[in-house]
Design an enzyme around this catalytic site. Structure first.
Site, PDB file in Angstrom:
ATOM      1  N   ASP A 265       0.868  -1.164   0.000  1.00 59.90           N
ATOM      2  CA  ASP A 265       0.000   0.000   0.000  1.00 59.90           C
ATOM      3  C   ASP A 265       0.920   1.234   0.000  1.00 59.90           C
ATOM      4  O   ASP A 265       2.131   1.128   0.216  1.00 59.90           O
ATOM      5  CB  ASP A 265      -0.940  -0.001   1.211  1.00 59.90           C
ATOM      6  CG  ASP A 265      -2.144   0.917   0.982  1.00 59.90           C
ATOM      7  OD1 ASP A 265      -2.067   1.808   0.109  1.00 59.90           O
ATOM      8  OD2 ASP A 265      -3.165   0.757   1.674  1.00 59.90           O
TER       9      ASP A 265
HETATM   10  C1  BGC Z   1      -4.882   3.369  -0.042  1.00 60.10           C
HETATM   11  C2  BGC Z   1      -4.947   2.344  -1.141  1.00 60.10           C
HETATM   12  C3  BGC Z   1      -4.862   3.025  -2.481  1.00 60.10           C
HETATM   13  C4  BGC Z   1      -3.586   3.848  -2.537  1.00 60.10           C
HETATM   14  C5  BGC Z   1      -3.388   4.566  -3.861  1.00 60.10           C
HETATM   15  C6  BGC Z   1      -3.699   4.304  -0.193  1.00 60.10           C
HETATM   16  O1  BGC Z   1      -3.815   5.364   0.688  1.00 60.10           O
HETATM   17  O2  BGC Z   1      -4.842   2.728   1.208  1.00 60.10           O
HETATM   18  O3  BGC Z   1      -6.133   1.602  -1.047  1.00 60.10           O
HETATM   19  O4  BGC Z   1      -4.902   2.080  -3.509  1.00 60.10           O
HETATM   20  O5  BGC Z   1      -3.634   4.824  -1.508  1.00 60.10           O
HETATM   21  O6  BGC Z   1      -4.333   5.543  -4.054  1.00 60.10           O
END
Ligand code: BGC
Length: 861
Positions: A265
């Site tokens: 993530d």
């Molecule tokens: C989130 C993810 C997301 C990523 C990119 C993160 O803050 O937890 O679910 O895919 O950002 O936007």
């Protein structure tokens, strides 16, 4: 890319060769597990050879560069070997990031449809939307279990049940990937709360993981052959997901045979060597840890092996080759960024998901001819509330609000009266009359020490801050002190706004007592408290505000609750034939990065009460990721419709359901609890007191950092949602699987063999009849109980479901199979799935608490 190229890519993806020597081990384990699932097949020898040839052309430095993302949403390109940068986008409710896009009823709304065919369709649409935007990797679906009603991202995920999640995530992923777009199942794993998400450890026993929290991931890998997985922020049993050997290597890449790309993530990587050695292939959004500075010395010292790096690169190369990204641009001009066909799919999802929870006296459906004047009131009535907050939020082109949807349906001859009915927070801040003003003490220290600058202001409003805020002494901590005189007796709302999104913190002290943010209000934005004050009482209020970055983004106000509801709301409600109060959460009050309140956002209880007092025909629509406190008004309103987050066509769908153009068919994918205290996970939601451990991790510069790790013990174990309610014999407000219709259905003729061999597939047959007078859809749910189990098991578990659409009087025969997993539990001693032979009960009905049919089944050797 033309259509035939897209077609070729799609067929290439499905052309993998069957399970062979390379994954025999994984296949053997899958078989031993009695799982219906099969490990994914490896790529063809041609792809393997091409990938190896490309790998051979890369220097070690180039390989390491490939381990980290660039520009927030891309992988690193290597032009020398023709490797493009892969473009990414979120995800489950719409292809966001790259401009406006169709916003669908995704996540919890998809789960409320209980429709795998629709999940496939939604996946295909998101795949097409991605190709139109040149997007190679879609960062969804999210499949974390809804363990608690306050978890900030429940709305992005699916349900509280592993079987339902797995049944929906497989066609969703197949749909996305059929369009030549990589799907990413996330957040692996045990990311069931937003509270302290970077640091918190989800401490869970293996049986609970295997039976509740992992099946959707397992199905995504073994059945849908998902090509990317995203590791979560949190720790699992004391180890961060991105360096978790058990989850990444043993399970995902070992037992389940995952062959795609395991990414982090965004900023969920916490150590270079730990991540490199424990399965992480791609650090997003940038190589803060997995970079040359950290990994070259580690490779030299033998702390990391080059074969581990090669394995990561091979996964990227194989995936890129499998999708043909080396040969074709991903952008497909045959798809649209503004898509008319998408609108129909967005509407279909909303129509299938809206769930009717209450309909006393058959108030609904309303007769359009009988409604001359309708009042549509509330913060969620206009503008449209399409989705929750955070990285899933999708800017729709022309989202349809409840006001617009209802007015469009009713046409020019009906009067539509709209009002928000409640002030904005800044109005409360500005209109509070503080006795003698507010004394402000602004400190340049972060802890209220030193000599403050002082001043007196009349109000504190985050939108237009006042006080000593300029020059070199930009405050790092501010104390506000004021008195408030209550003219009348009754309930007062105390509202404070410090933005948790910005990392700001605050304390409010009333008459010397700290107002605790109640546990269920963690991350609530803005926090509010109800105070019961006597007529003439004066309270002394101190607010201590700690901005994360210097400045003032704080608001503080008090309002007499009965005065919150606007006069026009009361007037409109009284004048109308029918009232729709549109209440619930929005992207500001429910979203990524913070948990939300169980209570409705401030003022809404009072608004519903006021509308219901003015008009007995008051219908409440609720927006949110399921579960909110309805106790102050539920008995006073005849009808409640749960919208979840219905996407851009939500208002049109609400109108169709309220006026009977569409018979509601959504079913709750999450138990609707009465109160936070009653919810199964509430005693175990927050970290155990005094249970913090210290974790040493190595920073990019080589220094060691100690993290305080709070531990959340999942002592509720398997007792999540309806498993808890049905096992304890207690009842939630509305059970999992529940949803009313304008017609009624009857279940009959359940047939299950009296005996079957344990491990074999058991056929289940029954009939469903529409016994009402209008067409409608029912979700027939099959629950399995194991009363003679040697190990304690939940009283019942969902193991099958079918959605049937029936005309009045029509009967449909339903036949489905229960596989071995339907009867199995995870045996912690033997470390495998096991079936206790003996008596089982198979039940069929329309919710976890309403199963009119049930027969016994004996599983034998
Ligand atoms: C989130 C993810 C997301 C990523 C990119 C993160 O803050 O937890 O679910 O895919 O950002 O936007």
């Amino acid at each position: 890319m033309n259509n035939s190229t897209a077609h070729n890519i799609r067929s290439l993806i499905s052309h993998r060769i069957p399970c062979r020597a390379l994954v025999l081990f994984a296949c053997a384990i899958a078989t031993a597990m009695h799982a219906a699932a099969q490990a994914p097949a490896p790529d063809s020898p041609a792809i393997e050879a091409q990938a190896l040839a490309l790998l051979a052309k890369l220097t070690l430095e180039q390989k390491i560069e490939l381990l980290g993302g660039v520009d927030s949403m891309f992988t690193h390109p290597v032009p020398a070997i023709g490797l493009p940068s892969l473009k990414m986008s979120d995800a489950s409710v719409g292809v966001r990031v790259w401009g406006p896009s169709t916003s669908y009823a995704g996540g919890v709304s998809l789960a409320a449809t209980w429709n795998p065919q629709f999940a496939r369709k939604l996946g295909e649409s998101l795949g097409k939307d991605s190709r139109a935007r040149d997007v190679n990797i879609l960062l969804g679906p999210g499949v974390n279990i809804a363990r608690s009603p306050i978890a900030g991202r429940n709305f992005e995920y699916l349900s509280e049940d592993p079987f339902l999640n797995a049944a929906l995530v497989v066609p969703f992923i197949e749909g996305v990937q059929s369009q030549g777009v990589i799907a990413t199942v996330k957040h692996y794993a045990l990311n069931n709360q937003e509270y302290n998400r970077h640091n918190v450890s989800s401490d869970v026993d293996e049986r609970t993981m295997r039976e509740i929290y992992l099946p959707a991931f397992e199905a995504a890998v073994t059945k849908a052959h998902v090509d990317a997985v995203m590791d979560s922020y949190n720790l699992i049993n004391g180890v961060h997901a991105t360096q978790n050997e058990f989850l990444n290597l043993e399970l995902l890449k070992g037992e389940w045979g995952f062959q795609g790309i395991l990414m982090s993530d965004w900023d969920a990587t916490y150590e270079a060597v730990g991540a490199a050695n424990n399965g992480l292939d791609l650090e997003m959004p940038s190589p803060r840890f997995m970079n040359a500075q950290a990994l070259l010395p580690a490779l030299k010292n033998g702390l990391v092996k080059e074969s581990a790096i090669d394995d990561k690169i091979m996964r990227v190369l194989r995936t890129v080759l499998r999708y043909g990204f080396l040969d074709h641009a991903q952008f497909d001009a045959a798809e649209s960024t503004y898509s008319i066909p998408d609108r129909a799919i967005a509407l279909e999802g909303a129509l299938e998901s809206l769930t009717l929870l209450k309909n006393d006296g058959h108030l609904l459906p309303l007769d359009p001819a009988g409604v001359k004047t309708i009042a549509i009131i509330g913060p969620n009535a206009y503008p449209a509330v399409t989705g929750g907050g955070g990285s899933s939020w999708t800017q729709a082109f022309e989202p349809i609000s409840n006001v617009t949807g209802i007015a469009n349906l009713l046409g020019p001859n009906t009067h539509v009266l709209y009002t928000r009915g409640l002030p904005e927070a800044s109005d409360v801040f500005r209109n509070t009359h503080w006795d003698g003003g507010i004394a402000v003490a602004a400190f340049s220290s972060k802890d209220f020490t030193g000599t403050p600058e002082t001043t007196t202001v009349s109000t504190i409003d985050n939108a237009s801050p006042q006080g000593p805020l300029s020059g070199e002494k930009i405050p790092r901590s501010i104390r506000y002190t004021a008195s408030y005189h209550a003219a009348k007796a009754g309930k007062y709302l105390l509202l404070a706004s410090a933005s948790p999104w910005d990392g700001d913190r605050s304390n409010v002290i009333v008459d010397g007592s700290l107002l605790q943010t109640p546990p269920h209000a963690e991350g609530q934005i803005p926090p509010f408290w109800m105070l019961d004050l006597r007529a003439g009482q004066t309270i002394h209020v101190v607010a201590e505000y700690l901005p994360r970055v210097p400045g003032q983004r704080f608001g503080l106000g008090i309002a007499y609750e009965p005065d919150l509801v606007s006069d026009d709301a009361k007037k409109f409600a009284a004048a109308a034939d029918v009232v729709v109060v549109s209440a619930g959460f929005t992207l500001e009050t429910e979203g990524e990065g913070a948990d939300r309140s169980f209570a409705l956002p401030w003022g809404q209880d009072a608004l519903i009460q006021a509308a219901a007092a003015a008009n007995p025909h008051t219908i409440v629509t609720l927006t949110g990721g399921v579960g909110t406190d309805t106790r102050r008004w539920l008995s006073k309103v005849p009808a409640v419709l749960d919208l979840y987050y219905p996407g851009q066509e939500g208002g049109a769908a609400v109108a169709e359901v309220l006026f009977g153009k569409h018979n509601p068919e959504g079913k709750l994918p999450v138990s609707f609890d009465r109160s936070w205290d009653e919810s199964a996970s509430s005693p175990y939601y927050y970290p155990v007191k005094g249970g913090d451990t210290v974790l040493h991790e190595t920073e990019p510069d080589g220094s060691t950092v100690d993290f305080e790790i709070p531990h959340v013990k999942y002592a509720d174990k398997l007792m999540v949602g309806y498993r808890y309610w049905t096992t304890t014999g207690k009842h939630p407000l509305y059970p999992f699987g529940f949803g009313l219709s304008y017609t009624s259905f009857r279940f009959s003729n359940l047939q299950v063999p009296a005996t079957a061999a344990a491990g074999s597939t058991v056929p289940v047959n029954f009939d469903v009849t529409n016994i009402g007078s209008v067409a409608g859809a029912e979700v027939a749910q099959v629950y399995v109980s194991d009363p003679s189990a040697k190990h304690s098991r939940p009283e019942r578990e969902l193991k099958g479901f079918v959605k049937v659409r029936l005309s009045p009087g029509e009967t449909r025969h339903v036949a489905l199979d229960l596989d071995a997993r339907a009867f199995s539990y995870w045996d912690e001693t033997a470390h495998q799935w096991a079936i206790d032979k003996g008596k089982f009960v198979v039940r069929v009905g329309d919710s976890s608490e309403s199963t009119p049919l049930g027969v016994d089944l004996r599983l034998t050797h």
